[in-house]
Design an enzyme around this catalytic site. Structure first.
Site, PDB file in Angstrom:
ATOM      1  N   ARG A  49     -88.198  78.824  -7.952  1.00 29.08           N
ATOM      2  CA  ARG A  49     -87.294  78.263  -8.965  1.00 29.08           C
ATOM      3  C   ARG A  49     -87.523  76.779  -9.228  1.00 29.08           C
ATOM      4  O   ARG A  49     -87.627  76.351 -10.373  1.00 29.08           O
ATOM      5  CB  ARG A  49     -85.815  78.419  -8.529  1.00 29.08           C
ATOM      6  CG  ARG A  49     -85.168  79.699  -8.914  1.00 29.08           C
ATOM      7  CD  ARG A  49     -84.189  80.091  -7.841  1.00 29.08           C
ATOM      8  NE  ARG A  49     -84.929  80.340  -6.628  1.00 29.08           N
ATOM      9  CZ  ARG A  49     -85.516  81.509  -6.352  1.00 29.08           C
ATOM     10  NH1 ARG A  49     -85.359  82.498  -7.168  1.00 29.08           N
ATOM     11  NH2 ARG A  49     -86.238  81.678  -5.263  1.00 29.08           N
ATOM     12  N   LYS A  77    -108.235  66.873   4.552  1.00 27.38           N
ATOM     13  CA  LYS A  77    -109.185  65.974   5.240  1.00 27.38           C
ATOM     14  C   LYS A  77    -108.449  64.974   6.115  1.00 27.38           C
ATOM     15  O   LYS A  77    -109.051  64.059   6.663  1.00 27.38           O
ATOM     16  CB  LYS A  77    -110.028  65.216   4.210  1.00 27.38           C
ATOM     17  CG  LYS A  77    -110.771  66.098   3.235  1.00 27.38           C
ATOM     18  CD  LYS A  77    -111.402  65.253   2.125  1.00 27.38           C
ATOM     19  CE  LYS A  77    -111.804  66.119   0.942  1.00 27.38           C
ATOM     20  NZ  LYS A  77    -112.017  65.339  -0.273  1.00 27.38           N
ATOM     21  N   ARG A  98     -91.568  68.154  -3.186  1.00 23.50           N
ATOM     22  CA  ARG A  98     -90.903  68.989  -2.179  1.00 23.50           C
ATOM     23  C   ARG A  98     -91.762  68.955  -0.928  1.00 23.50           C
ATOM     24  O   ARG A  98     -92.989  69.105  -0.989  1.00 23.50           O
ATOM     25  CB  ARG A  98     -90.749  70.432  -2.641  1.00 23.50           C
ATOM     26  CG  ARG A  98     -90.351  71.334  -1.461  1.00 23.50           C
ATOM     27  CD  ARG A  98     -89.993  72.707  -1.847  1.00 23.50           C
ATOM     28  NE  ARG A  98     -88.733  72.742  -2.563  1.00 23.50           N
ATOM     29  CZ  ARG A  98     -88.053  73.867  -2.797  1.00 23.50           C
ATOM     30  NH1 ARG A  98     -88.523  75.027  -2.369  1.00 23.50           N
ATOM     31  NH2 ARG A  98     -86.923  73.834  -3.448  1.00 23.50           N
TER      32      ARG A  98
HETATM   33  N1   CP Z   1     -83.220  77.119  -4.902  1.00 27.25           N
HETATM   34  C1   CP Z   1     -84.507  76.811  -4.592  1.00 27.25           C
HETATM   35  O1   CP Z   1     -84.815  75.693  -4.172  1.00 27.25           O
HETATM   36  O2   CP Z   1     -85.386  77.840  -4.771  1.00 27.25           O
HETATM   37  P1   CP Z   1     -86.961  77.729  -4.555  1.00 27.25           P
HETATM   38  O3   CP Z   1     -87.190  77.503  -3.078  1.00 27.25           O
HETATM   39  O4   CP Z   1     -87.535  79.020  -5.049  1.00 27.25           O
HETATM   40  O5   CP Z   1     -87.448  76.535  -5.321  1.00 27.25           O
END
Ligand code: CP
Length: 296
Positions: A49, A77, A98
């Site tokens: 998502r 590396k 992320r």
């Molecule tokens: N809600 C959410 O962060 O989903 P994903 O891990 O699929 O990005």
């Protein structure tokens, strides 16, 4: 330079502004508000998502995606996160990151020459998830004040929960905490929100008496040690439990992905709001990108 590392980086007025802009986009349609912008999406951890809705938001708003594949990058590396961010920020106008480590988004911000948006860092925070949660409630309830919300499931390891709690602290809401005992909200977080918390329970049924029930899955990938935690049968939410114990108008939210904690018979019931919530990710992330990049 604006960034969104923690939900606490934006105040109540800004939260409301972003939520209202998201709903405006949903109502009036997409427009090319970010032409010529290059936005890098750096996902060091799996996502469906967040990654795809950010990439959709980038394309819908006329910007370009600079994609990063961790497995095909110089991380292999031995390059550090800091050097990766320094370089990427020279190529992009904004970085969405992320990463599995708590604090990684802040580390990125400290070395970046462009804004950073935290798309989830370990058990720490997931502020863009919170914004889309609030957009969904604002759309459904008409306000971010005057409702009861139950935070349910894995309150110990979920990163959506701390971000949501911090955001809800700005509004006139009542909070119920409902989790299996082993997955209770840590005390240090609970202490900060005592004035809003009206009930803490280990019963799913008791937690269902609320306007919104925000379920979270067991965050297995973040539980260290040998304890194999899974929800017992009495923590699986199904339509029958909703019909017996929820209020007539209770809506079920979930950041998704779900594993087995919400059964599919809720999907077509009036209780379900989690698919709308996921769809709102695109509008919310466009509104956030516009805010960070100075469109409003
Ligand atoms: N809600 C959410 O962060 O989903 P994903 O891990 O699929 O990005």
């Amino acid at each position: 330079m604006k960034s969104l590392v923690s939900i606490n980086d934006i105040d109540k007025t800004t939260i409301l502004k972003i939520c209202q802009r998201a709903l405006e986009i949903k109502t009036h349609g997409f427009s090319k508000t970010l032409p010529d912008k290059i936005i890098a999406t750096l996902f060091f951890e799996p996502s469906t998502r967040t990654k795809l809705s950010f990439q959709s938001a980038i394309l819908r708003s006329g910007a370009q995606i600079l994609n990063f594949e961790a497995d095909n990058s110089s991380l292999k590396k031995g390059e550090t996160l800091e050097d990766t961010i320094r370089m990427t920020s020279a190529y992009a106008d904004l970085i969405v990151i992320r990463h599995p480590e708590a604090g990684s988004a802040l580390r990125a911000q400290q070395v970046s020459s462009c804004p950073i948006i935290n798309a989830g860092d370990g058990t720490n925070e997931h502020p863009t998830q919170t914004l889309l949660d609030l957009v969904t409630i604002l759309e459904h309830h008409g306000s971010l004040d005057g409702f009861t919300i139950t935070l349910g499931g894995d309150l110990k390891y979920s990163r959506t929960i701390p971000s949501l709690l911090h955001a809800l602290a700005n509004f006139d809401v009542k909070i119920i905490l409902a989790s299996p005992q082993l997955l209770s909200l840590p005390d240090h977080l609970k202490a900060n929100f005592q004035d809003k918390i009206i009930l803490q329970t280990h019963s799913l049924k008791e937690g269902l008496k609320s306007d919104y029930f925000y379920m979270t899955r067991v965050q297995k990938e973040r539980i260290t040690g040998t304890t194999d935690i899974t929800f017992e049968e009495d923590w699986i939410l199904n339509k029958n439990l909703c019909e017996q114990y929820a209020n007539q108008n209770t809506k079920i939210l979930h950041p998704l992905p779900r594993v087995n904690e919400i059964t599919t018979d809720i999907d077509d019931s009036p209780y379900q709001l989690y698919f709308t919530q996921a769809e709102n990710g695109v509008y919310t992330r466009i509104a956030l990108l516009e805010y960070i990049l100075g469109v409003y």
